[in-house]
Write an enzyme that holds these catalytic residues in place. Structure first.
Site, short mmCIF file in Angstrom:
data_model
loop_
_atom_site.label_atom_id
_atom_site.label_comp_id
_atom_site.label_asym_id
_atom_site.label_seq_id
_atom_site.Cartn_x
_atom_site.Cartn_y
_atom_site.Cartn_z
N ASP A 34 0.81 -1.23 0.00
CA ASP A 34 0.00 0.00 0.00
C ASP A 34 0.84 1.28 0.00
O ASP A 34 0.51 2.24 0.68
CB ASP A 34 -0.94 0.04 1.23
CG ASP A 34 -1.70 -1.25 1.38
OD1 ASP A 34 -2.24 -1.72 0.38
OD2 ASP A 34 -1.75 -1.80 2.50
N HIS A 63 -5.86 -1.54 -6.34
CA HIS A 63 -5.33 -0.21 -6.63
C HIS A 63 -6.41 0.68 -7.22
O HIS A 63 -7.24 0.25 -8.00
CB HIS A 63 -4.08 -0.24 -7.51
CG HIS A 63 -4.11 -1.29 -8.56
ND1 HIS A 63 -3.37 -2.45 -8.46
CD2 HIS A 63 -4.80 -1.36 -9.70
CE1 HIS A 63 -3.62 -3.19 -9.52
NE2 HIS A 63 -4.48 -2.56 -10.28
N GLY A 378 -11.23 -2.27 2.73
CA GLY A 378 -11.77 -1.14 3.49
C GLY A 378 -11.21 -1.07 4.91
O GLY A 378 -11.61 -0.22 5.70
N VAL A 501 4.54 13.80 -4.66
CA VAL A 501 3.99 14.80 -3.72
C VAL A 501 2.49 14.99 -3.92
O VAL A 501 1.93 16.01 -3.54
CB VAL A 501 4.74 16.16 -3.84
CG1 VAL A 501 6.16 16.05 -3.34
CG2 VAL A 501 4.70 16.69 -5.27
#
Ligand code: IMP
Length: 511
Positions: A34, A63, A378, A501
């Site tokens: 992740d 994803h 989730g 970023v």
């Protein structure tokens, strides 16, 4: 400080410079998964790759991709599928465990969004996840006495186990009904003996679960599985996928050294069943070595560059297992493994702050800020500060480079902590030639549960750095960022090539 966005051409040039003369590149997570691989794979498929292969894992991964401004979550198809129309080939390699229902759902999502998948290939020798695998996984996980791992309940472990035990099925079996029937029958004979020891009510409940197509495979408490129903359904899937099932190994060997290939990792180094923090791992080798095999490459020396992704300066872990730098420690572990999801968290901790003096609350706020909830399940992801002893334990060759992701998430965080070493808090213990005593200082982790559970992190603290989401070069970064970055690069012995970023493709700095 806002800068002019780079054009596609400029970004492409930068990537080609970085991957000069290279043909095979792997992008994988160096942590517990992740870490934002989806964006990186999408970016490299957009700018560089001609073929993208997902070599390991199954629909335990997920994803998020954005199609026409709308987010969709794919579980098994590589993120590169968005570039299908531009001629990029996406392939599912031999090391993958494939649950046909998950692939069918991914394909339907793409169809509904008008995304083409004409160039999608599935390795004929990828392994099949069968209903019995999901049942076995969930039975084991529902029994606290058997020492649950917090798996995703997708049948991953049992499917790989059957493959090694030589009783598993392969994707190609979907194409031949007689073979399919014979192999399913043989596999189930084996399972029924084991299942006779378990509670029929629990079995019934799991077999009726939506993951198991709401009971279509359930025959009743005695026989449990409706063999004909499984054969029929799987054969139908075979018809649906038929044109995509191909000899991917032969294809890869043919194009190696001629086409630009990107290997898309699943999970992360620390979840590898060979090199990860065992036993709290998945059942595939998600390191570069395992990826090479799962993609049909002769060996991992064929990979020209390994882009190891580190989520920084906060990392995450889903499921159980020690996590030395976890923000909020045991309380966070308990909460995240209690089945809590985002909604529950929002209700219970609506005012948690990323600068809270209560580490648990700070962890909740950082999770919310980074959107750290499982794309597949989730589940709330446990969050922790970047751990350099763990980073040192995974980076190995000169071909290893780094990608730092989610750097923008810490905007507004007043103090950022980096773990540079551990103090051993356990009893005297041996790890091979090393003997550890209470109080020892350790700079390299052994990714092994009995080791990590006794390590207390020692932190270096830095002032935070504010909003960096619009910055597009390392030179323009605030001095507070540069200080942390230089520390992590030097102490963690990493060689970054890309900084991310923001979620957008252009929110990227190529070094
Ligand atoms: P399994 O892969 O479902 O057997 O789960 C084994 C462990 O790996 C559990 O701790 C899962 O939470 C973890 N895991 C599996 N897939 C992922 C992933 O894609 N991201 C993060 N953790 C994962």
């Amino acid at each position: 400080m806002k800068r002019r966005e780079k054009t596609y051409g400029e970004m492409r040039e930068e990537v080609f410079r970085m991957l000069h003369d290279m043909y095979i590149v792997a992008a994988l997570c160096r942590q517990w998964g992740d870490s934002g691989k989806g964006k990186i794979v999408d970016l490299l498929a957009w700018l560089w790759a001609q073929v993208v292969i997902r070599p390991t894992g199954g629909h335990n991964a997920g994803h998020t991709i954005v199609v026409n401004g709308k987010q969709i979550i794919l579980h098994i198809i590589p993120s590169s599928i968005l570039h299908d129309k531009r001629g990029v080939v996406s392939a599912i390699g031999n090391g993958v465990v494939l649950y046909p229902k998950a692939l069918d759902e991914d394909l339907n999502l793409l169809k509904n969004e008008g995304v083409s998948f004409d160039k999608l290939m599935i390795a004929l020798n990828a392994k099949l996840i069968m209903p019995q695998h999901i049942l076995m996984d969930r039975i084991k996980e529902s029994d606290p006495k058997s020492g649950t791992l917090g798996t995703t309940g997708r049948g991953i472990g049992p499917a790989y186990t059957d493959d090694v035990a030589r009783i598993g099925l392969l994707v190609n079996d979907l194409l031949n009904k007689d073979v399919l029937y014979k192999k399913i029958k043989r596999n189930l004979d084996d399972k029924l003996k084991i299942l006779s020891f378990y509670d029929p009510a629990l079995i019934r409940k799991i077999m009726k679960h939506e993951h198991l197509e709401n009971g279509i495979y359930y025959k009743g408490p005695k026989k449990i599985f409706d063999v004909d129903a499984i054969v029929e359904r799987y054969y139908q899937y075979g018809k649906e996928f038929g044109g995509m099932i191909r000899d991917v190994d032969a294809f890869v060997q043919k194009i190696a050294g001629k086409k630009r290939i990107l290997l898309e990792g699943a999970q992360g180094d620390l979840l590898s069943f060979i090199h990860g923090s065992r036993p709290y791992v998945t059942s595939s080798d998600c390191t570069a070595q395992g990826m090479a095999m799962g993609a049909g490459l002769p060996n991992w020396e064929s990979i020209d560059m390994i882009l190891g992704i580190l989520k920084a300066f906060v990392m995450t872990r889903v499921g159980k297992g020690p996590f030395p730098t976890e923000i909020g420690g045991a309380r966070s572990d308990k909460w995240c493994n209690s089945g809590a999801d985002r909604e529950m968290e929002d209700l219970k901790y609506p005012h948690a702050s990323i600068n809270s003096s209560n580490p648990f609350q700070q962890g909740v706020a950082l999770r919310r800020k980074g959107g750290e909830y499982g794309a597949s399940t989730g589940r709330t992801r446990r969050v922790g500060w970047v751990d350099l002893p763990l980073a040192r334990s995974t980076s190995k060759t000169s071909r290893d480079k780094a990608i730092l992701t989610k750097l923008d998430v810490l905007d507004g965080c007043e103090t950022i902590k980096i773990c540079n070493e551990y103090i051993w808090k356990g009893p005297r213990m041996r790890f091979g030639e090393r003997i550890l005593r209470r109080g020892d200082r350790l700079s390299v982790a052994i990714p092994y549960a009995e080791f990590l559970s006794h390590c207390e992190p020692v932190y270096t603290e830095f002032p935070g750095y504010g909003d960096i989401s619009e910055i597009r070069s390392l030179d323009d970064m605030p001095k507070e960022f540069k200080r942390i970055y230089s520390y992590v690069v030097k102490k963690g012995k990493i060689d970054p090539k890309i900084l991310s970023v923001g979620a957008d493709r252009k929110a990227t700095i190529i070094l």
